[in-house]
Scaffold this active site. Structure first.
Site, PDB file in Angstrom:
ATOM      1  N   GLN A  86       0.828  -1.199   0.000  1.00 23.62           N
ATOM      2  CA  GLN A  86       0.000   0.000   0.000  1.00 23.62           C
ATOM      3  C   GLN A  86       0.866   1.255   0.000  1.00 23.62           C
ATOM      4  OE1 GLN A  86      -3.116  -0.518   2.793  1.00 23.62           O
ATOM      5  NE2 GLN A  86      -3.728   1.618   2.809  1.00 23.62           N
ATOM      6  N   HIS A 102       0.725  -2.478  11.107  1.00 19.61           N
ATOM      7  CA  HIS A 102       1.850  -3.278  11.610  1.00 19.61           C
ATOM      8  C   HIS A 102       2.257  -2.862  13.027  1.00 19.61           C
ATOM      9  CE1 HIS A 102       2.035  -5.271   7.809  1.00 19.61           C
ATOM     10  NE2 HIS A 102       2.099  -4.112   7.191  1.00 19.61           N
ATOM     11  N   GLN A 115       1.160 -10.995  10.514  1.00 19.91           N
ATOM     12  CA  GLN A 115       1.761  -9.944   9.689  1.00 19.91           C
ATOM     13  C   GLN A 115       1.042  -8.607   9.840  1.00 19.91           C
ATOM     14  OE1 GLN A 115       0.580  -8.500   6.303  1.00 19.91           O
ATOM     15  NE2 GLN A 115       2.123  -9.319   4.906  1.00 19.91           N
ATOM     16  N   SER A 121       4.298  -6.355   2.929  1.00 14.39           N
ATOM     17  CA  SER A 121       2.989  -6.189   3.552  1.00 14.39           C
ATOM     18  C   SER A 121       1.908  -6.782   2.643  1.00 14.39           C
ATOM     19  CB  SER A 121       2.738  -4.713   3.871  1.00 14.39           C
ATOM     20  OG  SER A 121       1.572  -4.565   4.638  1.00 14.39           O
ATOM     21  N   LEU A 122       1.007  -5.958   2.125  1.00 12.07           N
ATOM     22  CA  LEU A 122      -0.014  -6.418   1.192  1.00 12.07           C
ATOM     23  C   LEU A 122       0.593  -7.244   0.057  1.00 12.07           C
ATOM     24  CD1 LEU A 122      -2.775  -6.297  -0.293  1.00 12.07           C
ATOM     25  CD2 LEU A 122      -2.018  -4.096  -1.215  1.00 12.07           C
ATOM     26  N   ARG A 146      -9.182  -7.945   4.401  1.00 10.12           N
ATOM     27  CA  ARG A 146      -8.012  -7.397   5.102  1.00 10.12           C
ATOM     28  C   ARG A 146      -8.037  -5.867   5.070  1.00 10.12           C
ATOM     29  NH1 ARG A 146      -2.589  -5.808   3.869  1.00 10.12           N
ATOM     30  NH2 ARG A 146      -0.986  -6.645   5.280  1.00 10.12           N
TER      31      ARG A 146
END
Length: 305
Positions: A11, A197, A246, A90-91, A115
């Site tokens: 992102q 996070h 995560q 991440s994503l 998510r």
């Protein structure tokens, strides 16, 4: 010959028009957009290609980036460019899972749509924050954060000299002052919709776990690296728990890239919008080859790999 790793950004890389040339010119890429739209009940073409406010809202950003990355991946695979290993930030880890055969694209769409919603809504607006810390060693940042009251932690180990912190607004603000006094060149507040996070998103991770329980985890066809551990995932039964954690744990991108280089990766191909990950890799190791696939003309680079 060295190994090739595909990298998928997360992102923040999104922009209106991303992936449009692939959609218009390459059938397998167009099919990816149509598949995602059908699975999640959104018009992904409109979301990615037409001016709108939604693209920068987390619950829409995440599915949009996943769709573009897989559309580009399919185009690369169609011309015979293959990876030995996959990694995402991440994503982007979900795109890596699709590339490694662990998740079907349809299941990845289903999970990523939820998510984005859970991460967007977990912490009320204005209560959390994230900041980029430039020019300070990760160990020094960890030591400083240990002395800050409230909930603040490292969210992203991006590359040497660039770390992102996340947590309560007050704790992140206080940490910025402490880190500046400790020698950080700059501490830059990020324009994000939540403290991603960080432990504040544990509820979102737990909710995501229930969605993950509804999808099939396939055998790991190609190695991929988990953000949570910065190591290869060897057992498919670990995948769901790693993806759940995560959401509220540090993304260890720098550690992952160093591990991959030690394992013989010498070519990194970033697939998706922007060149963020390529910039990180060049700061981690200058003697590796780095390519980007963002536009259709980029496919012409691959006589060089």
């Amino acid at each position: 010959m060295g190994k090739i790793a595909f990298m998928f950004p997360g992102q923040g890389a999104q922009y209106i028009g991303m992936g449009k040339d692939f959609y218009e010119q390459i059938a397998v890429s167009k099919n990816a957009f149509q598949t995602a739209s059908k699975v999640v009940g959104l018009d992904l073409e409109k979301l990615c290609f037409e001016e709108n406010e939604e693209l920068n809202i987390t619950e829409y950003t995440q599915i949009a980036i996943l769709t573009v990355e897989i559309a580009l991946l399919y185009a690369l695979e169609e011309i015979g460019v293959k990876s030995d290993i996959n990694i995402g930030l991440s994503l982007g880890e979900y795109s890596a899972l699709v590339a490694s055969g662990v998740l079907s694209f349809e299941d990845a769409c289903k999970v990523v749509r939820q998510r984005g919603i859970y991460m967007e809504k977990e912490v009320p607006a204005g209560q959390g924050a994230m900041s980029a810390v430039l020019g300070l060693d990760a160990n020094m940042i960890e030591d400083c954060l240990a002395n800050v009251e409230g909930n603040v932690q490292i969210a992203n180990y991006n590359c040497p000299g660039q770390i992102v912190i996340s947590g309560d607004l007050m704790a992140v603000t206080d940490a910025g002052k402490v880190l500046t006094q400790a020698g950080a060149r700059r501490v830059i507040p990020l324009n994000v919709s939540g403290p991603f996070h960080s432990q504040l998103l544990k509820g979102a991770g737990d909710k995501l776990g229930t969605v993950l329980d509804t999808v099939t985890i396939n055998d790991i066809r190609l190695p991929y690296v988990a953000n949570y551990t910065a190591q290869y995932v060897k057992d498919k039964n670990d995948v769901k728990e790693l993806l759940k954690k995560q959401v509220y744990s540090s993304v260890k991108f720098e550690q992952s890239i160093k591990m991959l280089i030690e394992d013989g990766v010498d070519t990194f191909i970033e697939i998706g919008p922007g060149k963020t990950l390529s910039g990180f890799v060049k700061k981690i190791a200058r003697d590796v080859k780095v390519f980007n696939v963002e536009k259709v003309e980029d496919l012409g680079l691959f006589g060089k790999v």
